[in-house]
Design an enzyme around this catalytic site. Structure first.
Site, PDB file in Angstrom:
ATOM      1  N   CYS A   2       0.837  -1.213   0.000  1.00 17.67           N
ATOM      2  CA  CYS A   2       0.000   0.000   0.000  1.00 17.67           C
ATOM      3  C   CYS A   2       0.873   1.264   0.000  1.00 17.67           C
ATOM      4  CB  CYS A   2      -0.986  -0.023   1.167  1.00 17.67           C
ATOM      5  SG  CYS A   2      -0.396   0.729   2.684  1.00 17.67           S
ATOM      6  N   CYS A   5       2.747   1.957   3.237  1.00 19.21           N
ATOM      7  CA  CYS A   5       3.853   1.008   3.419  1.00 19.21           C
ATOM      8  C   CYS A   5       5.041   1.438   2.544  1.00 19.21           C
ATOM      9  CB  CYS A   5       3.410  -0.407   3.068  1.00 19.21           C
ATOM     10  SG  CYS A   5       2.460  -1.226   4.369  1.00 19.21           S
ATOM     11  N   HIS A  44       1.693  -2.794   8.668  1.00 21.80           N
ATOM     12  CA  HIS A  44       0.425  -2.529   7.981  1.00 21.80           C
ATOM     13  C   HIS A  44      -0.755  -2.996   8.833  1.00 21.80           C
ATOM     14  CE1 HIS A  44      -2.289  -1.781   4.615  1.00 21.80           C
ATOM     15  NE2 HIS A  44      -2.980  -2.754   5.177  1.00 21.80           N
ATOM     16  N   HIS A  95      -4.175   5.432   9.770  1.00 24.81           N
ATOM     17  CA  HIS A  95      -3.472   6.704   9.981  1.00 24.81           C
ATOM     18  C   HIS A  95      -4.343   7.630  10.808  1.00 24.81           C
ATOM     19  CE1 HIS A  95      -5.726   6.869   6.182  1.00 24.81           C
ATOM     20  NE2 HIS A  95      -5.939   8.147   6.426  1.00 24.81           N
TER      21      HIS A  95
END
Ligand code: 5GP
Ligand code: ZN
Length: 118
Positions: A2, A5, A44, A95
């Site tokens: 992602c 990442c 992740h 996040h």
């Protein structure tokens, strides 16, 4: 892998504010307030819905330290995490948004009238 990442792996550049073994903080590319910082775990995790207590404890302290270092804690700030479709989550890596630097608005979050759901 992602997007966030890739930022952790330094495959995509980011304006990094703070980093330790487990967490990373960097400026949002499209700020919605004078200060708009994103804070992520390096491992992740899809969203807040999946995060465990140990990671939450660590990231809480990490965010509090950033708030002190940037002096956001003196004027006040907001912590937001968007989850899934209705939450408006675009990047599927947990996040937290740290927003501040000016008085933030506090308004309806949806075009639907909340009173219609009472
Ligand atoms: P979400 O809508 O998933 O809660 O928030 C994703 C955030 O990531 C948005 O505020 C968006 O501006 C930010 N963002 C998206 N792509 C990038 C990027 O490549 N670099 C940085 N620094 N922020 C990004
Ligand atoms: Zn990821």
């Amino acid at each position: 892998m992602c997007l966030f990442c890739k930022i952790v792996n330094k495959e995509i550049p980011a304006n990094i504010i703070a980093e330790d073994e487990n967490f990373l903080a960097f400026h949002d590319i499209n700020p919605k307030a004078p200060v708009h910082i994103l804070v992520i775990p390096k491992i992740h995790v899809d969203s807040f819905d999946e995060v465990n207590g140990e990671t939450m404890a660590g990231i809480t302290k990490f965010m509090q330290d950033i708030a002190k270092e940037t002096k956001l804690n003196e004027s006040g700030y907001r912590v937001i995490t968007n989850i899934g479709e209705n939450g408006g989550q675009e990047v599927k890596h947990l996040h937290f948004h740290l927003l501040g630097g000016a008085k933030l608005k506090w308004e309806h979050f949806t075009d639907a009238d909340p009173k219609d759901f009472l």
